[in-house]
Design a protein around this motif. Structure first.
Motif, PDB file in Angstrom:
ATOM      1  N   HIS A  26       1.908  11.229 -30.085  1.00 17.15           N
ATOM      2  CA  HIS A  26       2.456  12.104 -29.050  1.00 17.15           C
ATOM      3  C   HIS A  26       2.368  11.398 -27.714  1.00 17.15           C
ATOM      4  CE1 HIS A  26       2.847  15.388 -26.156  1.00 17.15           C
ATOM      5  NE2 HIS A  26       3.590  15.939 -27.099  1.00 17.15           N
ATOM      6  N   SER A  28       2.823  12.314 -23.832  1.00 17.21           N
ATOM      7  CA  SER A  28       3.030  13.364 -22.837  1.00 17.21           C
ATOM      8  C   SER A  28       3.142  12.713 -21.470  1.00 17.21           C
ATOM      9  CB  SER A  28       1.863  14.354 -22.852  1.00 17.21           C
ATOM     10  OG  SER A  28       0.722  13.754 -22.285  1.00 17.21           O
ATOM     11  N   VAL A  47       2.178  20.444 -32.075  1.00 22.73           N
ATOM     12  CA  VAL A  47       3.436  20.332 -31.347  1.00 22.73           C
ATOM     13  C   VAL A  47       4.110  21.695 -31.319  1.00 22.73           C
ATOM     14  CG1 VAL A  47       3.778  17.887 -31.824  1.00 22.73           C
ATOM     15  CG2 VAL A  47       4.690  19.563 -33.403  1.00 22.73           C
ATOM     16  N   ASP A  51       7.961  20.104 -27.207  1.00 19.00           N
ATOM     17  CA  ASP A  51       7.847  18.741 -27.731  1.00 19.00           C
ATOM     18  C   ASP A  51       9.121  18.381 -28.489  1.00 19.00           C
ATOM     19  OD1 ASP A  51       5.037  18.109 -26.990  1.00 19.00           O
ATOM     20  OD2 ASP A  51       4.627  19.828 -28.280  1.00 19.00           O
ATOM     21  N   GLY A  65       6.653  15.007 -24.969  1.00 16.35           N
ATOM     22  CA  GLY A  65       6.835  16.250 -24.240  1.00 16.35           C
ATOM     23  C   GLY A  65       8.263  16.343 -23.728  1.00 16.35           C
TER      24      GLY A  65
END
Length: 108
Positions: A26, A28, A47, A51, A65
């Motif tokens: 992930h 962000s 998520v 996302d 994100g």
């Protein structure tokens, strides 16, 4: 946008899979190394609607994100590895490595 991984990144992913099972990434735009991809056991990071699944590296889903995706959607990403410890909760930190993003603006 496309997401790719360097051979060093794939090698580290395989090591982490052998220790932790299936993985996910992930990216962000937040704090705690927010500009670095974070690696978690698959499903450990929840998520949601904010996302976006942007691709896969080493057989692992790579999410970003939605706000970050809006800024980077015209950028190709290459996930790489460098020596050193990041200030994050990502699985590679105990290995003395950290994932980083190398980016290139898309011409399309």
């Amino acid at each position: 946008m496309k997401v790719e991984a360097t051979p060093a990144c794939i090698e580290l992913i395989e090591l982490l899979k052998s220790k932790h099972g299936d993985l996910m990434f992930h990216q962000s735009g937040g704090c705690c190394d927010g500009s670095s991809p974070m690696c978690y056991p698959l499903g450990e990071f929840k998520v949601g609607g904010q996302d976006v699944l942007v691709g896969e590296i080493g057989g692992c889903p790579f999410y970003m994100g939605k706000a970050q995706f809006g800024l980077w959607k015209h950028t190709d990403l290459t996930i790489d590895v460098v020596s050193g410890r990041g200030a994050s909760f990502s699985l590679e930190i105990p290995e003395g490595k950290r994932f980083i993003v190398r980016s290139e603006i898309c011409e399309r």
